[in-house]
Design an enzyme around this catalytic site. Structure first.
Site, mmCIF file in Angstrom:
data_model
loop_
_atom_site.group_PDB
_atom_site.id
_atom_site.type_symbol
_atom_site.label_atom_id
_atom_site.label_comp_id
_atom_site.label_asym_id
_atom_site.label_seq_id
_atom_site.Cartn_x
_atom_site.Cartn_y
_atom_site.Cartn_z
ATOM 1 N N THR A 181 50.341 36.377 43.296
ATOM 2 C CA THR A 181 49.258 36.972 42.515
ATOM 3 C C THR A 181 48.170 37.402 43.484
ATOM 4 O OG1 THR A 181 48.074 34.902 42.293
ATOM 5 C CG2 THR A 181 49.682 35.425 40.596
ATOM 6 N N GLU A 326 52.373 35.686 36.480
ATOM 7 C CA GLU A 326 52.914 34.385 36.071
ATOM 8 C C GLU A 326 53.824 34.489 34.846
ATOM 9 O OE1 GLU A 326 49.883 35.103 36.883
ATOM 10 O OE2 GLU A 326 48.844 33.469 37.922
ATOM 11 N N LYS A 434 27.337 34.519 29.407
ATOM 12 C CA LYS A 434 26.753 33.472 28.554
ATOM 13 C C LYS A 434 25.258 33.700 28.435
ATOM 14 C CE LYS A 434 30.525 30.763 30.044
ATOM 15 N NZ LYS A 434 31.004 31.471 31.254
ATOM 16 N N TRP A 439 28.215 33.929 23.631
ATOM 17 C CA TRP A 439 29.066 34.671 24.547
ATOM 18 C C TRP A 439 28.987 36.173 24.278
ATOM 19 C CZ3 TRP A 439 34.408 31.677 24.908
ATOM 20 C CH2 TRP A 439 34.204 30.485 25.638
#
Lengths: 537, 537
Positions: A181, A326, A434, A439
């Site tokens: 990755t 993944e 935040k 959020w």
């Protein structure tokens, strides 16, 4: 039932037998070449023989450092079919990371495109395990190089045993591939793919209810073959006898448009940046795109305006997918269920702009501090995934604890799920803003901004704020031309009707380019640094 | 990669989560009922709980003796999901064979349709292992019966634990199903299906390049659920959220036509006899068949005339499949490759009349005394099959040596392979007619005969011949009506241009009916006896 192993060598056996005359079209530095599958599988076998003569044994890692072309395809099957592990190396990594992953993977042989030789030459003294280099070139003579021993790919094939057959005993749980990755922080992490995982993932790509790859397709993989196996397309396409068109080095939107036209491409896959470029090119030129049934878009979210433009102007379905290195990578893909056929155009576009439904075979859920989130399209949580083509660990890595817990892959991506179960990526956990205990989704703001007719690309990052903890800053690349010179006020006015007031960015910065990762994703960590400098924070 | 097991319980989890409102439509003796998948999966779980309360443990066999309806579907998933084995029993078997297979399978519980109770009552004293009988009825009161203990299906569900979840640990190689082949000679032989086999077979059915089952389909399985798992369709359809229409007991062509019309069926599957009947019904009545995208035909070969009629008169694609109880069953299915798109109508029909291309995941070859046959469409050999959903033995049976050799299933079917790899079933090895040292295909003659406008059904068998060893005799059932009263000479004249002279039948017998096996195939052994009697041989 018979104990038949799900292995990659069985796939090419089928191709050879039933689709010998179907074609692989490959662009390299010397132009476009055409091969039949009969030729390609013959070359794969010769490559298998050559690998053995180079001393490659079962379980050994063999690296590829190459663009999308027929030789890379041959390596995709020949390396796993002799029982070795195909390690696809991202050609855009830093030298430091290249050295790290080649040594970490303990690659025994490296297959390198001729134009990429200098990159490997520059790090050769740091490579600890490589015993041979093979240059993938059309030229008959070996190029000048400091790499040693250096072999010519075509020379190896010429000298290989012509009657060679793949006979290595392979268990479906044996490793077949390895990909690191390209994380934005820390050393890259390796994901080891098994034959079984790739085989089942290939099956899933052939479902009518996913992307429905078929023998009758002509696919053009724009997504690099060093990036999560080009999303698995070379495997399934070879298996099904699908015509493959490999665009080779130095792809441009013009080149992609030309190849789509000339080879009657039906299906292609890549990241939003590619499709943005292609859309602009198609609008400029006169290309025949009538054979294209769908484009698959992954990596990050595509703006609604682009989805709409492809559909309305060119009649091309735009499929959103979600996945990671993944996850092999396919996890979700756009799916309009039969129960959703009467949606209004707006609602339909809203569905198309999300990441889609989880594919059969994979399970997902999303959690936050309150447990599993509600499927209401509002509640946000981290996406968790499990299934037979999902990694259960990083390769020889002690950083396994965070991502793999209780049998689930913890993705670090924040999502909502609507009542149909359709996934929308809201943000990376670390990119969520935040503000005052609530959020804010940077992705939602970005998508809204990119729907503005003068915005080419937009990226929203958080900056520290004394009062609110964090606040959003918008960074915008405008389209070219005087008619697109808009102001900060224009941008905020455009956003106002769409968001709560406290979501609106505190600042709008116009920049020339958004820094990107080696796979074309926004490099928010770098941008955040730039912004903090710019704002003198 | 994660060690995720390919098990059936994971399929219904998906259905429950993403397709709760999609429907299962079920016709039983009391009429048509509709259920949502949410209700069906809820009932499956209650059934799971009921099975446990009946003492069913992991590995136990549970028999079903039933038509195609929603309760049978519930048993399809609930029995394997508690780790037990779904043993589907052919309701058309002789008493002797019923006793044999129920005892051989050691069924612990039997689920029986109310109208089929008398059959089981008549053999109850010979059943050695059955501990409980469950009657699948809509009626609230238990019917009068000599079976004991006898439970009501709905009563069991009502009293089951409503919060029950499937939690049995299941390995993908654990058995999930059991079906006995209805051979024409000897005792039936059992085929044990694993979770893995059924799961992979389901995946194959979802491929765009096979039959492409999809959530957007509305399927009507005419093929009985006691016959090779209704060709696997209930499994894949439930998994994908496909609407399922179960036709229940006593199907007639009229009933099928009505259900196709009323429920906008898109896909159905059955044997040629069914489609012959349906075609006649569609030609008579006024039915809307515009939603039907394809009919899948298996069991034996469909006549060309029928294929053509469905396509030209009703715009319905006709897919030929080949498989056996031993093969889950899908092995081949009609596939017009992209390279075959320019075929003439005749050549195309020729391809459609063959059994098709082997599906991805399965391997085939055909052998005769000279080894592997040539793919020239002429050379004949026995079909051999291997793959992850192909049986490797008969269940607890010492007759395993003939069918399973060197890792291949030896089918006893004689085929040709053309240069595209497309399979054509020529005959059963034992039905081939050996005349003067050459082979005559009874199936080829039958197909030619059935293309005659006055022939309803035709069957060709061999009779002993002093000079030639064997000679073909044609047995014909004519269509009704005086215009269809043709003679032996008419028949032979019709065949002459199509075959070598020595292929022509020595005799043509007009009969009322062709004897059939319990799954609707021609019972040639019986017919041969009748013919020999008739001709006083």
């Amino acid at each position: 039932m018979m104990d038949t192993q799900l292995t990659l060598d069985s796939m090419i056996k089928r191709t050879e037998q039933y689709f010998p005359k179907k074609e692989v079209i490959s662009r390299t530095h010397s132009g476009v070449q055409k091969f039949t599958y009969s030729e390609i599988v013959g070359r794969m076998k010769r490559l298998g023989s050559a690998l053995e003569s180079l001393g490659v044994n079962k379980g050994d890692r063999v690296g590829t450092f190459a663009w999308n072309h027929h030789r890379h395809l041959e390596a995709y099957f020949a390396i796993p079919s002799v029982g070795a592990v195909l390690h696809t190396i991202n050609i855009r990594l830093s030298k430091e990371h290249l050295i790290y992953i080649i040594n970490h993977a303990e690659d025994k042989v490296l297959f390198i495109d001729e134009d990429l030789l200098p990159l490997i030459e520059s790090i050769k003294d740091d490579l600890e395990t490589v015993q041979a280099f093979v240059v993938m070139t059309d030229n008959e003579t070996l190029p000048q190089s400091s790499l040693s021993p250096l072999y010519s790919y075509e020379e190896l094939l010429k000298n290989a045993e012509s009657s060679y057959e793949f006979t290595t005993e392979i268990d479906e749980n044996d490793p077949a591939g390895l990909c690191y990755t390209s994380g934005t922080t820390g050393k890259p992490k390796g994901v080891l793919y098994t034959h079984r995982g790739i085989y089942l993932h290939s099956m899933a790509l052939a479902f009518k209810d996913t992307v429905g790859l078929s023998e009758s397709d002509v696919i053009l993989p724009v997504v690099p073959m060093f990036h999560a196996n080009a999303w698995g397309m070379p495997f399934v396409s070879t298996w099904l006898g699908t015509t493959q068109v490999f665009p080779g080095p130095g792809m441009t939107p013009k080149l992609i448009a030309e190849m789509i036209d000339e080879y009657k491409v039906t299906f292609s896959a890549g990241v939003p940046t590619i499709w943005l470029g292609l859309l602009q090119e198609l609008e400029k030129g006169k290309y025949d795109t009538s054979n294209v049934r769908a484009l698959l878009c992954g990596g990050s979210a595509a703006p609604k305006g682009m989805i709409q433009a492809f559909e309305s102007k060119f009649g091309i379905s735009f499929l959103h997918g979600y996945g990671m290195t993944e996850t092999s990578p396919l996890v979700t893909v756009t799916r309009i269920k039969s129960t959703m056929e009467n949606l209004s155009d707006d609602d339909r576009l809203e569905v198309l702009s999300k990441q889609g439904l989880v594919v059969p075979g994979i399970e997902i859920k999303a959690i936050n501090e309150n447990g599993e989130i509600k499927p209401d399209g509002v509640d946000m949580g981290e996406l968790l995934i499990r299934g037979p083509w999902i990694a259960d660990s990083y390769y020889k890595d002690d950083r396994n604890t965070e991502a793999f817990q209780d049998g689930w892959l913890h993705t670090g991506d924040v999502v909502t799920l609507d009542e149909e179960g359709i996934v929308k990526i809201v943000d990376r956990t670390k990119d969520l803003i935040k503000s005052g205990g609530e959020w804010i989704s940077s992705v939602d703001l970005e998508n809204a901004l990119m729907a503005h007719e003068s915005v080419f690309e937009a990226c929203v990052v958080a900056v520290p704020d004394v009062k609110w903890q964090e606040r959003p800053i918008a960074c915008i690349v405008l389209k070219e031309g005087p008619e697109h010179q808009i102001s900060k006020e224009d941008v905020l006015e455009f956003l106002k009707p769409q968001f709560a007031k406290w979501w609106l960015p505190d600042e709008v910065l116009f920049i020339d380019e958004i820094p990107k990762t080696s796979v074309g994703k926004f490099l928010k960590s770098k941008l955040r640094e730039d912004v903090e400098k710019e704002l003198a924070l």
